[in-house]
Design a protein around this motif. Sequence first.
Motif: not given
Lengths: 761, 380
Positions: A463-464, A481
């Motif tokens: 992430s991100p 995700t």
Amino acid sequence: MKLNIDGLLVYFPYDYIYPEQYMYMLELKKSLDAKGHCALEMPSGTGKTISLLSLIVAYMKANPLEVTKLIYCSRTVPELEKVVAELKNLMDYYEQQLGKGKPKILGLALSSRKNLCINPEVSQERDGKNVDALCHKLTASFVRANHKRDATVPVCSFYESYDAHGKEMPLPEGVYGLDELQEYGRKKGFCPYFLARHAITHANIVVYSYYYLLDPKIAEVVSKELSKNAVVVFDEAHNIDNVCIESMSIKITRRTLDKCQQNIDGLSKQIQRLKDCDAERLKTEYQKLVQGLRDANIARETDVILANPVLPDDVLKEAVPGNIRTAEHFLGFMKRFLEYMKIRLRVQHVVSESPPSFLKDCYQKVCIERKPLRFCAERLNSMMRTLELVEIHDFSALSLLCHFATLVSTYAKGFVLIIEPFDDRTPTISNPILHFSCMDASIAIKPVFDRFQTVVITSGTLSPLEMYPRILDFRPVTMATFTMTLARTCICPMVVSKGNDQVAMTSKYETREDVAVIRNYGNLLVEFCSIVPDGIVCFFTSYIYMESTVAAWYEQGILDQVQKHKLLFIETQDAAETSLALLNYQKACENGRGAVLLSVARGKVSEGIDFDHHFGRAVIMFGIPYVYTQSKILKARLEYLRDQYQIRENDFLTFDAMRHAAQCVGRALRGKTDYGIMVFADKRFARADKRSKIPRWIQEYLKDGLCNLSVDEAVQVSKRFLRQMAQPFSREDQLGLSLLTVEQLDQEDTKKKLQSRMQYV
Amino acid sequence: EAIQEDEKGSLQASVDDIISKAKKRKLLEKIKNVRLGMMRHLFLIIDMSEAMSDQDLKPTRLLSTLKLLEYFVEEYFDQNPISQLGIIITKNKRAEKVSELGGNPRRHITTLQSLADKVCHGEPSLQNSLELAHQTLRHMPGHASREVLVVMGSLTTCDPDNIISTISMLRDGNVRCSVIGLAAEVCVCKKLCKETHGSYSVILDECHFKDLLTQHVTPPPATASTESSLIRMGFPHHQLSADKEERPSMCMCHLDSKNSQGFSSTGYFCPQCKSKYCELPIECKACGLTLVSAPHLARSYHHLFPLDQFREIPTAQVGSNVLCFSCQTAVQELNVYICDNCERIYCLDCDLFIHETLHSCPGCASSRQTQQSAKMAGFS
């Protein structure tokens, strides 16, 4: 169990499946179908590896022409072994289900000679470089030619017998880990390392380290001829941009240059000797160089080999320029270049310049043009072969310099040259270093994205997600995700922002020396030591910060209080010391004494070592692990990212800090039966820009109520959490919620629920 | 949704649910006609380290523990009349035996009460206390069940040596070790319990603590390595004196005591050698005969022949407005429970009460016919 993934029959070697594994496979199949790349984030311990393997093997079985090979890249040897074990498990399941009809799959792991060598003398060496050198001494082609003339010249019997028989005899199908390869090698008397290297061209599944694909020097040797219809998986890829950059960056110190001087002297002696006895050989080499590198060019055009970023396409089309064709001229050329480099290193202040200005300066001072510089690396290799040098390892300094010459003259963009007269920490000692630093991670990985049809970037903490395609410069088909479906909340993330005295806790540069802040951090540690069982791992932002904090704690008597409850271990920069500390830490956790490990984000501990179950019941992150921002190299990179990719400095710094923080806290949870507390001890973590960059599976449980706690409140929350987690928890409790059977998967409402567990980016 | 939140957004419910499921499962696991270790020799190990002065149980962990243990000791002797108990405390890295193995609940309770005044300090030593318990338990006869129950508030143990070797020694010595943790799960305790086939649990609050202690009241199934033997037992009556002349004498249990305790003319006289004891059950020190009273044995009966599990069926199947036979209230839950023998309906709470405390079905007991058939079913 047999699954239907979007029309594809997938054999999955377990009776139950996690919902997120199912979703993961769906996404993966999408990008395989589209022949494109993808980036997927799924928490560690949810069975990423087996999902990847079962889907891709099934896909290979169903479409044998479209996907012929799986290249699985991982970081460390234990991780390789884990992948091989899962693969074996999968193949056993295939055999059990299909018997004779199981797909004929050859899977193997490849590692360095150090891990594979079975030669009794060579394998005793501990150091990887020594093993390589010894091996080369016994197996180089001219050594073997000498051996034919003179039987007293030692050679490696395993390599000889492999060379004589092994090449015609392909490895029988099956799955070979490092141990199996060694065993097979012993049985047949073949060298397992070369056997494996040869076998990867026709193996269906290859498991090896990142560097075999990303580092141009190694990829050139090992991975050049891999088939185009391959799926490449980079596991634990959260740091992949740094790996790419490292593999293209070069550091030259004054010692390197001194060694180069010795190398050149040695080489000129060799050439003189060769000239006296065997001038013919030099002449043939000269002829070959006139011919140019055309062969390589043809190979690349017909798409047989993986492109090498160090050897760009236009170099291949030309012949080696005349002024470095003969050996003496080349050495003379290198001498001149070396002298120039020495002058450049004699600086009093920091110099930062781009490759073109370096080349221009070089031309003005010593009249070296760009063109011959580009051929240095190739030319040196050719000379080494001609001279039949045994100790290649000794010439590493010179080959480094040649690599540098080639790179600096090839890439006008994406690199920066920084010459520092001294180390930042010791400004009085003159210690000049030339950093030739790559700023663009996409250069090293570009050939991989271009060549292979599907590249999968995956990790527990990615992430991100949207940052990765930008810094690696690729266009993914799908990015997603996944969160963990849990039958009970087994993670307890919290942001502790203030001490009991309401003084804000932060590692911000201005306040990090403040006694109150350090004392509050100390209190936090003491309190957690008294309520958390077994192991606690703490991460500091840097070694320097850790040292000063621990010193202050010692004076404030905090360390004594900690030691009442737990033993204290500290990670140092020395690898041996750290592994000893780790060993004793684990022992203390085993036998109930309990222990605290103080370590550093970005250190060895934060990356490679798992603290599952009792080894890490709590992770405390003291401060936000920003990278050292005063470094010239980082500044150059930030500038480059801003200009080229429109990524703001602050965004990148926060991204980098948060991915390391996520890596650190993620160490504690390695599976669904595990549980752990994750303490972010800095008030800045609660801000939206930081909080939103924490992986989604942690963010989900970081409720607003847990975002601004004082030490006391944190202790209360943790106490309750630990009691609840200690209640008996069996597999049956997970069934239907976080473990599904085939029947449950098929139900419509489950599918709807599953969708909500995933998020596209 | 995997985890259900209640209206307040708390996740407590999902954990509670798991606990109640586990409770029910535990009841189902109880099977009859299993050999039980009825003659128990149990050592209570009480942590008296600094961690026990924590106030998360009111008033302090130690006081709360001692109070519950008093209840436990009474309950233990009530359910296991032919068993014995001893108490060890550990603090300051040492272990101390405060109460020898014996069958007299009153003595243990007095000891427990006296512990309340002591100060908690230092770290506990699990290893030292286990070794101390093992030293005594080692000499117990082969047919007896050897057990240790640790109440541990601390999360650390400070041991002189490697505790792993102690654990394997206990396993080889056939000592079953169970631990009740007051704060969190500690790896070494878990390992200890697993290796020695004990149970490990951590309390949520006082109520749960009591539940966990109660679980240790019922005798555990005997391990395969427990010897089986017929035991000669004596059933002495309480007599004023063995012979006609009423001469006061020392009883065997208090021979060593300095004061005049145990010096009287009354007591239990061993039918074999006529040694005198002031409490039952006990093993005769002179001839080794186990001395019990008949009611003691009778009370152990229900462990061997537990009441059959009731059948669980949905309330809707039985009809609307169902009354529980024992509490006579309308059943609110989704399921009701039916006794297979008398076909009476019970609610969940009554079902738990009947199986945990009463050990006999009120429905069957209310008519002679079912009473008989239940008894026959028990023996078959």
